[in-house]
Structures are given as structure tokens and as C-alpha cells.
Design a protein around this motif. Structure first.
Motif, PDB file in Angstrom:
ATOM      1  N   LEU A  87       1.075  -1.180   0.023  1.00 23.73           N
ATOM      2  CA  LEU A  87      -0.033  -0.229  -0.023  1.00 23.73           C
ATOM      3  C   LEU A  87       0.619   1.204   0.433  1.00 23.73           C
ATOM      4  O   LEU A  87       0.556   1.831  -1.153  1.00 23.73           O
ATOM      5  N   VAL A  88       2.573   1.522   0.950  1.00 17.92           N
ATOM      6  CA  VAL A  88       2.959   2.557   0.686  1.00 17.92           C
ATOM      7  C   VAL A  88       3.535   2.842  -0.441  1.00 17.92           C
ATOM      8  O   VAL A  88       3.353   4.184  -0.824  1.00 17.92           O
ATOM      9  N   GLU A  89       3.869   1.535  -1.345  1.00 15.77           N
ATOM     10  CA  GLU A  89       4.577   1.772  -2.389  1.00 15.77           C
ATOM     11  C   GLU A  89       3.777   2.153  -3.931  1.00 15.77           C
ATOM     12  O   GLU A  89       4.368   2.410  -4.598  1.00 15.77           O
ATOM     13  N   TYR A  90       2.307   1.416  -3.916  1.00 16.37           N
ATOM     14  CA  TYR A  90       1.496   1.398  -4.971  1.00 16.37           C
ATOM     15  C   TYR A  90       0.482   1.868  -4.838  1.00 16.37           C
ATOM     16  O   TYR A  90      -0.131   1.966  -5.820  1.00 16.37           O
ATOM     17  N   GLY A  91       0.453   2.482  -3.499  1.00 18.88           N
ATOM     18  CA  GLY A  91      -1.619   2.673  -3.092  1.00 18.88           C
ATOM     19  C   GLY A  91      -1.232   3.845  -3.777  1.00 18.88           C
ATOM     20  O   GLY A  91      -0.644   4.716  -4.213  1.00 18.88           O
ATOM     21  N   THR A  92      -2.565   4.213  -4.428  1.00 18.78           N
ATOM     22  CA  THR A  92      -3.169   5.893  -4.541  1.00 18.78           C
ATOM     23  C   THR A  92      -3.011   6.954  -3.116  1.00 18.78           C
ATOM     24  O   THR A  92      -3.201   6.441  -2.245  1.00 18.78           O
ATOM     25  N   ASP A  93      -3.208   7.695  -3.516  1.00 15.72           N
ATOM     26  CA  ASP A  93      -3.366   8.802  -1.795  1.00 15.72           C
ATOM     27  C   ASP A  93      -3.865   9.177  -0.945  1.00 15.72           C
ATOM     28  O   ASP A  93      -3.796   8.603  -0.166  1.00 15.72           O
ATOM     29  N   GLU A  94      -5.380   8.832  -2.029  1.00 14.78           N
ATOM     30  CA  GLU A  94      -6.567   8.329  -0.977  1.00 14.78           C
ATOM     31  C   GLU A  94      -6.574   7.493   0.140  1.00 14.78           C
ATOM     32  O   GLU A  94      -6.911   7.622   0.865  1.00 14.78           O
ATOM     33  N   HIS A  95      -5.948   6.249  -0.941  1.00 10.75           N
ATOM     34  CA  HIS A  95      -5.973   4.679  -0.449  1.00 10.75           C
ATOM     35  C   HIS A  95      -4.684   5.202   0.977  1.00 10.75           C
ATOM     36  O   HIS A  95      -5.229   4.726   2.108  1.00 10.75           O
ATOM     37  N   ARG A  96      -3.859   5.503   0.764  1.00 12.96           N
ATOM     38  CA  ARG A  96      -2.590   5.661   1.590  1.00 12.96           C
ATOM     39  C   ARG A  96      -3.784   6.244   3.018  1.00 12.96           C
ATOM     40  O   ARG A  96      -3.639   5.913   4.315  1.00 12.96           O
ATOM     41  N   GLU A  97      -3.913   7.742   2.679  1.00 10.98           N
ATOM     42  CA  GLU A  97      -4.689   8.776   3.562  1.00 10.98           C
ATOM     43  C   GLU A  97      -5.954   7.819   4.702  1.00 10.98           C
ATOM     44  O   GLU A  97      -5.503   7.903   5.899  1.00 10.98           O
ATOM     45  N   ARG A  98      -6.574   6.779   4.024  1.00  9.82           N
ATOM     46  CA  ARG A  98      -7.340   6.253   3.999  1.00  9.82           C
ATOM     47  C   ARG A  98      -7.213   5.042   5.186  1.00  9.82           C
ATOM     48  O   ARG A  98      -7.711   4.786   6.460  1.00  9.82           O
ATOM     49  N   TYR A  99      -5.909   4.754   5.195  1.00 12.64           N
ATOM     50  CA  TYR A  99      -5.532   3.268   6.269  1.00 12.64           C
ATOM     51  C   TYR A  99      -3.989   3.756   6.792  1.00 12.64           C
ATOM     52  O   TYR A  99      -4.035   3.488   7.888  1.00 12.64           O
ATOM     53  N   LEU A 100      -3.157   4.486   6.409  1.00 13.27           N
ATOM     54  CA  LEU A 100      -1.842   3.963   6.786  1.00 13.27           C
ATOM     55  C   LEU A 100      -1.566   5.404   8.046  1.00 13.27           C
ATOM     56  O   LEU A 100      -1.372   4.932   8.911  1.00 13.27           O
ATOM     57  N   PRO A 101      -2.215   6.228   8.369  1.00 20.09           N
ATOM     58  CA  PRO A 101      -2.752   6.838   9.425  1.00 20.09           C
ATOM     59  C   PRO A 101      -2.507   6.093  10.827  1.00 20.09           C
ATOM     60  O   PRO A 101      -2.147   6.334  11.460  1.00 20.09           O
ATOM     61  N   LYS A 102      -3.934   5.156  10.373  1.00 21.27           N
ATOM     62  CA  LYS A 102      -4.478   4.456  11.097  1.00 21.27           C
ATOM     63  C   LYS A 102      -3.844   3.295  11.587  1.00 21.27           C
ATOM     64  O   LYS A 102      -4.209   2.933  12.787  1.00 21.27           O
ATOM     65  N   ILE A 103      -2.824   2.670  11.504  1.00 23.90           N
ATOM     66  CA  ILE A 103      -2.109   1.240  11.126  1.00 23.90           C
ATOM     67  C   ILE A 103      -1.207   2.118  12.208  1.00 23.90           C
ATOM     68  O   ILE A 103      -0.860   1.527  12.980  1.00 23.90           O
ATOM     69  N   ALA A 104      -0.297   3.580  11.693  1.00 21.18           N
ATOM     70  CA  ALA A 104       0.549   3.475  11.834  1.00 21.18           C
ATOM     71  C   ALA A 104      -0.197   3.795  13.671  1.00 21.18           C
ATOM     72  O   ALA A 104       1.152   4.260  14.733  1.00 21.18           O
ATOM     73  N   ASP A 105      -0.726   4.524  13.786  1.00 20.22           N
ATOM     74  CA  ASP A 105      -1.158   4.638  15.780  1.00 20.22           C
ATOM     75  C   ASP A 105      -1.397   3.798  16.202  1.00 20.22           C
ATOM     76  O   ASP A 105      -2.132   3.324  17.937  1.00 20.22           O
ATOM     77  N   GLY A 106      -2.093   2.266  15.677  1.00 23.76           N
ATOM     78  CA  GLY A 106      -2.894   1.336  15.980  1.00 23.76           C
ATOM     79  C   GLY A 106      -4.004   0.589  16.731  1.00 23.76           C
ATOM     80  O   GLY A 106      -4.557  -0.002  16.441  1.00 23.76           O
ATOM     81  N   GLU A 107      -4.575   1.659  15.343  1.00 28.78           N
ATOM     82  CA  GLU A 107      -6.355   1.898  15.550  1.00 28.78           C
ATOM     83  C   GLU A 107      -7.023   1.168  14.911  1.00 28.78           C
ATOM     84  O   GLU A 107      -7.683   0.098  14.550  1.00 28.78           O
ATOM     85  N   VAL A 108      -5.601   0.289  13.954  1.00 25.34           N
ATOM     86  CA  VAL A 108      -6.270  -0.763  12.609  1.00 25.34           C
ATOM     87  C   VAL A 108      -5.298  -1.491  12.554  1.00 25.34           C
ATOM     88  O   VAL A 108      -3.870  -1.666  12.947  1.00 25.34           O
ATOM     89  N   MET A 109      -5.583  -2.909  12.523  1.00 28.43           N
ATOM     90  CA  MET A 109      -5.124  -4.279  12.966  1.00 28.43           C
ATOM     91  C   MET A 109      -5.632  -4.696  11.345  1.00 28.43           C
ATOM     92  O   MET A 109      -6.283  -4.644  10.245  1.00 28.43           O
ATOM     93  N   VAL A 110      -3.828  -5.397  10.606  1.00 28.51           N
ATOM     94  CA  VAL A 110      -3.671  -5.637   8.630  1.00 28.51           C
ATOM     95  C   VAL A 110      -3.773  -7.121   9.495  1.00 28.51           C
ATOM     96  O   VAL A 110      -3.093  -7.808   9.986  1.00 28.51           O
ATOM     97  N   CYS A 111      -4.518  -7.935   8.682  1.00 26.92           N
ATOM     98  CA  CYS A 111      -3.993  -9.678   8.252  1.00 26.92           C
ATOM     99  C   CYS A 111      -4.051  -9.748   7.276  1.00 26.92           C
ATOM    100  O   CYS A 111      -4.492  -8.956   6.084  1.00 26.92           O
ATOM    101  N   THR A 112      -3.144 -11.402   6.436  1.00 29.18           N
ATOM    102  CA  THR A 112      -3.056 -11.665   5.551  1.00 29.18           C
ATOM    103  C   THR A 112      -3.389 -12.121   4.285  1.00 29.18           C
ATOM    104  O   THR A 112      -3.483 -13.241   5.409  1.00 29.18           O
ATOM    105  N   GLY A 113      -3.989 -12.182   3.351  1.00 29.17           N
ATOM    106  CA  GLY A 113      -5.121 -13.464   2.777  1.00 29.17           C
ATOM    107  C   GLY A 113      -4.117 -13.676   1.451  1.00 29.17           C
ATOM    108  O   GLY A 113      -4.241 -13.043   0.537  1.00 29.17           O
ATOM    109  N   VAL A 114      -3.427 -14.583   1.283  1.00 28.80           N
ATOM    110  CA  VAL A 114      -2.760 -14.579   0.295  1.00 28.80           C
ATOM    111  C   VAL A 114      -2.346 -16.638   0.301  1.00 28.80           C
ATOM    112  O   VAL A 114      -2.832 -17.568  -1.098  1.00 28.80           O
TER     113      VAL A 114
END
Length: 389
Positions: A99-126
Motif C-alpha cells: 500500500l505504501v509503495e503502490y497505493g493511491t494517495d487517497e488509499h494511503r490516507e485512508r489506512y496508513l495513519p490508522k495503522i501507524a497509531d495502532g488503531e487498525v489491525m492488518v491481516c494478510t490473505g495469500v
């Protein structure tokens, strides 16, 4: 490269070590036994600002590299948290990187600040039941429907799916073709909750890491907004592959940390336990295996530092990252087994914790890719031998 950590990197190590000292072996032993997610540890980690270690400063993170992230992962594992602790806190390294490298500005703004402060937990489905080592076999399909994609399929070994708020999800958007096996794989970063329509989550009972859940996830007409796609349709595997080395470095750091924890517990026990009138640590049969493990783990740590330095400086880190993952995972298992043996019968008892390290460290030889595949990589890409699979 400089073998000495910088003042700032040493400060990071000290601060993370101080944080982890609040959560000793007894805490992780209890969480493992009760299969309870270690929320107290995660919240303390988030409050310290560590969830945004590799997220750019403009999105609320600290903007550090894989070197600093690996130091943090190693210290968490070394504290006795082992793989449970590192699994809970590692999403800032790999899962958010595309997301950091290839996401749009809007997409990053929507999630990255919340991930950085711990509000949002991420899982990975591969990973899928029939698509582990061979990612090209992924069958989970996302079909475009206007401004949305409709997803159907199954993922497995999705860590933290019980607690997650978002998922980085790899799907097919066109059928697999023999001439282009990895084409048609598309990556999404989207809202996710186990109670959402079209999602069913079931925890997988496993040998270790009880404080961090692993899950099967089924998608049944699960809808994703098209704006939550990362980059171009069909390029998802390429995006993921560009961060594979960072994940291998992180896994190596986890392994070294667990091995060091086991070694520290074993040497402490060897100084105190007396047999035939002497501390067992005075016998070479005890000393030599521990000395051997110390030397191996120390060499592994140097390889991690080199691999991370190459990665952070934009150099090809593939050989070093894979070698670090291979050696650190194997050496850590050996160190944990030796720690159990030093403890004798008590090594099999949960109260001494080395059996927990032993159970958890096994993950590192099979994930995110098996050591056999790592050897294939080195054979083909470093030694220039014919492809064997």
C-alpha cells in the motif's frame, strides 16, 4: 557497511527491550495456554508508536527501514514473546508495504495513519489450501461488478483474522494461464471483519503461538470497492514479490531472537543446576553445544544486518535475505532443542518456557517459504545451477 548500530538504532533496541520487560515469560505462557490474543502487549506496543516503524512520516509513521524493523522483531522474540509477539506486531513490515509503495494517495490516507497509531489491525490473505509454495495456484477469484469486485474462495493460515480491521488480499481476476502463471493475480487492501457479510473465519488449532491466532477464511460473494485495489489489475504478484526479501529478513530476525532467548534461559539454568556436586554448566557436554549455538546465532545476526542494509539501500538483497532466513531458522531450532536438553526433564515442563520456544520456532523453517525452496533459490540464482522444480 558499518557493523556498529547507530545511536538511534541502539536507542530503538533499548526502548523496545524496556517495553518487552513489562511482559515476561509468565505473561506469554499464560496467553499461550489460554489461547488469548495478547491485547495488552499490542496496545503497549501501539502506544509506544512502534506500529508505524516503516510507514512514512507523512502518514504518521516513523519512516524507518527494514534494519530498524528487524531489530525490533529480534528484541520482541528475544524477550520470551517468541513468534506470538512478533506475529502480533509484524504487519507494519510486510502487510502494509504494498500500500505504501503502490497505493493511491487517497488509499494511503485512508489506512496508513490508522495503522501507524495502532488503531487498525492488518491481516494478510495469500496462502490457500492448494497454493502455498506455488502462489500461481491461487483460485480465490475477484470478479468485477461495476464499482466493486465480488470475491469467492478460501484462504488459510491467515494470522490475526479474528482481530483484523483490514486485509491485504491476493486474488485472481482472470484464470491461470500456462504461459503466464502469475499473471491475473490482483492485490487488494480493504476493510475486513470476521462478522462482515460474505466472510466466515475459523481458527486453526496449532502447536504453538497460542497468543496469535491463525485462521481459515472463506469468502462468499464478499464485495470489495474497486478503489481498494492496489495498483493495476493482474499485477498483484509482482507487487508482493518486491517485498519478499523484507519478509525473509524479518523471519530471520524472529528466529535469532527466539534462539537467543533459549540460549539465555539454558545458560542461566546451567549455572544454577547442580549434578554430581557441580553446576552442570561446568561440564563440556553442556558448555560446547551452547557455545556452538552462540557462535551460529551471532553469525546469523551479522547476515541479517547485511541483508537489511542492502535492502534499505536499494541493492539486491535476495541472496543475503534468503541465506539469513535459511541459516537463522535452522540454527534457532537447534538452539531451542539444546535448551530443552540442558534443562533435562524440566525442559519438557511449561514452567521453564523453553518448550514453548521450541514449539514456536518451527514456524520459521516452513514460512513464509520453506527452507527447501530457499535452497532452490540459492542454487538457481546464486550458484547458476539449472532450475530443479
Amino acid at each position: 557497511m558499518d557493523f556498529e548500530l547507530s545511536v538511534e538504532q541502539n536507542l530503538i533496541r533499548r526502548q523496545v527491550r524496556d517495553l518487552c520487560e513489562q511482559f515476561g515469560d509468565e505473561y506469554w505462557r499464560e496467553k499461550d495456554a489460554e489461547h488469548e490474543f495478547a491485547w495488552e502487549f499490542y496496545e503497549e506496543f501501539a502506544d509506544g508508536g512502534w506500529c508505524g516503524v516503516t510507514i512514512p512520516e507523512e502518514y504518521g509513521g516513523q519512516g524507518y527501514g527494514v534494519q530498524e524493523a528487524s531489530i525490533i522483531q529480534q528484541e520482541i522474540a528475544r524477550s520470551g514473546a517468541a513468534m506470538a509477539g512478533t506475529s502480533i506486531t509484524s504487519h507494519h513490515v510486510f502487510s502494509s508495504a504494498p500500500l505504501v509503495e503502490y497505493g493511491t494517495d487517497e488509499h494511503r490516507e485512508r489506512y496508513l495513519p490508522k495503522i501507524a497509531d495502532g488503531e487498525v489491525m492488518v491481516c494478510t490473505g495469500v496462502t490457500e489450501p492448494n497454493a502455498g509454495t506455488d502462489t500461481s495456484q491461487i483460485e480465490t477469484f475477484a470478479e468485477r461488478d461495476g464499482d466493486e469486485y465480488v470475491v469467492n474462495g478460501q484462504k488459510i493460515w491467515t494470522s490475526k483474522a479474528q482481530e483484523a480491521d483490514v486485509i491485504m488480499l491476493l486474488t485472481r481476476t482472470r484464470p491461470r494461464e500456462a504461459r503466464d502463471r502469475f499473471g491475473g493475480l490482483t492485490l487488494f487492501f480493504t476493510e475486513f471483519d470476521r462478522d462482515m457479510d460474505g466472510v466466515d473465519v475459523s481458527e486453526i488449532p496449532k502447536a504453538g503461538r497460542g497468543a496469535a491466532d491463525s485462521n481459515e477464511v472463506w469468502f462468499d460473494d464478499f464485495r470489495i470497492p474497486a478503489e481498494d485495489r492496489i495498483g493495476e489489475e493482474g499485477e498483484g504478484f509482482t507487487y508482493l514479490l518486491s517485498f519478499a526479501n523484507s519478509e525473509r529478513i524479518s523471519i530471520a530476525a524472529n528466529a535469532v531472537g527466539i534462539g537467543q532467548a533459549a540460549l539465555e534461559r539454558a545458560t542461566a539454568y546451567a549455572r544454577e543446576r547442580e549434578v554430581f556436586g557441580n553446576a552442570i554448566g561446568s561440564y563440556q557436554a553442556i558448555q560446547h553445544p551452547l557455545a556452538d549455538s552462540w557462535s551460529k546465532l551471532s553469525q546469523d545476526e551479522l547476515m541479517i544486518r547485511k541483508a537489511a542494509w542492502l535492502y534499505d539501500n536499494g541493492e539486491n538483497a535476495g541472496p543475503e535475505a534468503n541465506a539469513a532466513k535459511l541459516r537463522a531458522s535452522e540454527d534457532a531450532i537447534e538452539a531451542c532443542e539444546r535448551a530443552v536438553r540442558v534443562h533435562g526433564g524440566m525442559g519438557y515442563a511449561k514452567e521453564y518456557d523453553v518448550e514453548r520456544y521450541w514449539r514456536e520456532v518451527m514456524i520459521n523453517v516452513i514460512a513464509p517459504i520453506s527452507n527447501e525452496m530457499v535452497k532452490n533459490y540459492i542454487s538457481q540464482h546464486v550458484l547458476d545451477l539449472p532450475r530443479s522444480y
